[in-house]
Design a protein around this motif. Structure first.
Motif, PDB file in Angstrom:
ATOM      1  N   GLN A 138      19.762  41.557  64.460  1.00 51.96           N
ATOM      2  CA  GLN A 138      19.787  41.748  63.006  1.00 51.96           C
ATOM      3  C   GLN A 138      20.638  42.961  62.637  1.00 51.96           C
ATOM      4  O   GLN A 138      21.384  42.938  61.654  1.00 51.96           O
ATOM      5  N   ARG A 139      20.534  44.017  63.430  1.00 52.70           N
ATOM      6  CA  ARG A 139      21.348  45.212  63.175  1.00 52.70           C
ATOM      7  C   ARG A 139      22.833  44.927  63.409  1.00 52.70           C
ATOM      8  O   ARG A 139      23.691  45.428  62.676  1.00 52.70           O
ATOM      9  N   SER A 142      24.062  42.948  60.475  1.00 51.36           N
ATOM     10  CA  SER A 142      24.206  43.863  59.341  1.00 51.36           C
ATOM     11  C   SER A 142      25.480  44.705  59.468  1.00 51.36           C
ATOM     12  O   SER A 142      26.203  44.900  58.489  1.00 51.36           O
ATOM     13  N   GLN A 145      28.409  42.465  58.645  1.00 56.82           N
ATOM     14  CA  GLN A 145      28.440  42.162  57.214  1.00 56.82           C
ATOM     15  C   GLN A 145      28.896  43.368  56.410  1.00 56.82           C
ATOM     16  O   GLN A 145      29.698  43.231  55.484  1.00 56.82           O
ATOM     17  N   ASN A 146      28.403  44.536  56.756  1.00 57.31           N
ATOM     18  CA  ASN A 146      28.826  45.752  56.055  1.00 57.31           C
ATOM     19  C   ASN A 146      30.310  46.021  56.263  1.00 57.31           C
ATOM     20  O   ASN A 146      31.017  46.417  55.339  1.00 57.31           O
TER      21      ASN A 146
END
Length: 167
Positions: A138-139, A142, A145-146
């Motif tokens: 998940q990190r 993220s 995506q960031n």
């Protein structure tokens, strides 16, 4: 007995790079199996597996291609009978891209063995270890995506230039 890999600050980045290469190889294999070019195969994968129907703009953003290239991809997929353009009920100016049942079945059939292998990859890990793996992934998602949001793409620049050019 195999030993654990040496832990270093670069292990994660290296492993993710290898994973990206594997994604690319799997995408190429899917395209080959479906008799499509890589962009069309990725497009039909996005459209078929998306939880909600995509607009052409959303598809183009995911593929990181220009609007005109997106139109060409969509036209090819419509002509081949893989998708349909359906007017958005809430905004009749927009279209949604809907995969045909045959296309969804084909994509799921082709990806089935891969999905099964991915689902068995966590066998042998405890619930706590699976939680750590999930949290890590998940990190990673993220972070990607960031990065994508924080960085305008070349496609954005081309689209902005196209919009600014008088007709």
């Amino acid at each position: 007995m195999t030993s654990a890999p040496e832990i270093s600050s670069n292990l994660s980045a290296f492993s993710l790079r290898v994973l990206q290469d594997a994604f690319g190889a799997a995408s190429s294999a899917l395209a080959h199996r479906m008799g499509m070019n890589a962009t069309d195969a990725l497009a039909i994968e996005y459209i078929s597996l998306s939880p909600a129907p995509l607009t052409p703009g959303e598809l183009g953003a995911r593929l990181a291609i220009t609007r005109s290239s997106t139109t060409e991809v969509v036209d090819r997929l419509v002509t081949a009978g893989h998708i349909q353009r359906v007017r958005d009920e809430s905004d009749r100016r927009r279209f949604r891209l809907i995969p045909t049942d045959q296309a969804k079945d084909r994509v799921r059939s082709e990806l089935g063995p891969l999905v099964a292998a991915l689902n068995t990859a966590t066998e042998g890990f405890s619930d706590a270890e699976q939680y750590v793996i999930s949290t890590y992934l998940q990190r990673v998602v993220s972070a990607y995506q960031n990065f994508a949001v924080d960085s305008p793409t070349a496609v954005d620049a081309v689209n902005e230039q196209t919009e600014a050019t008088p007709s």
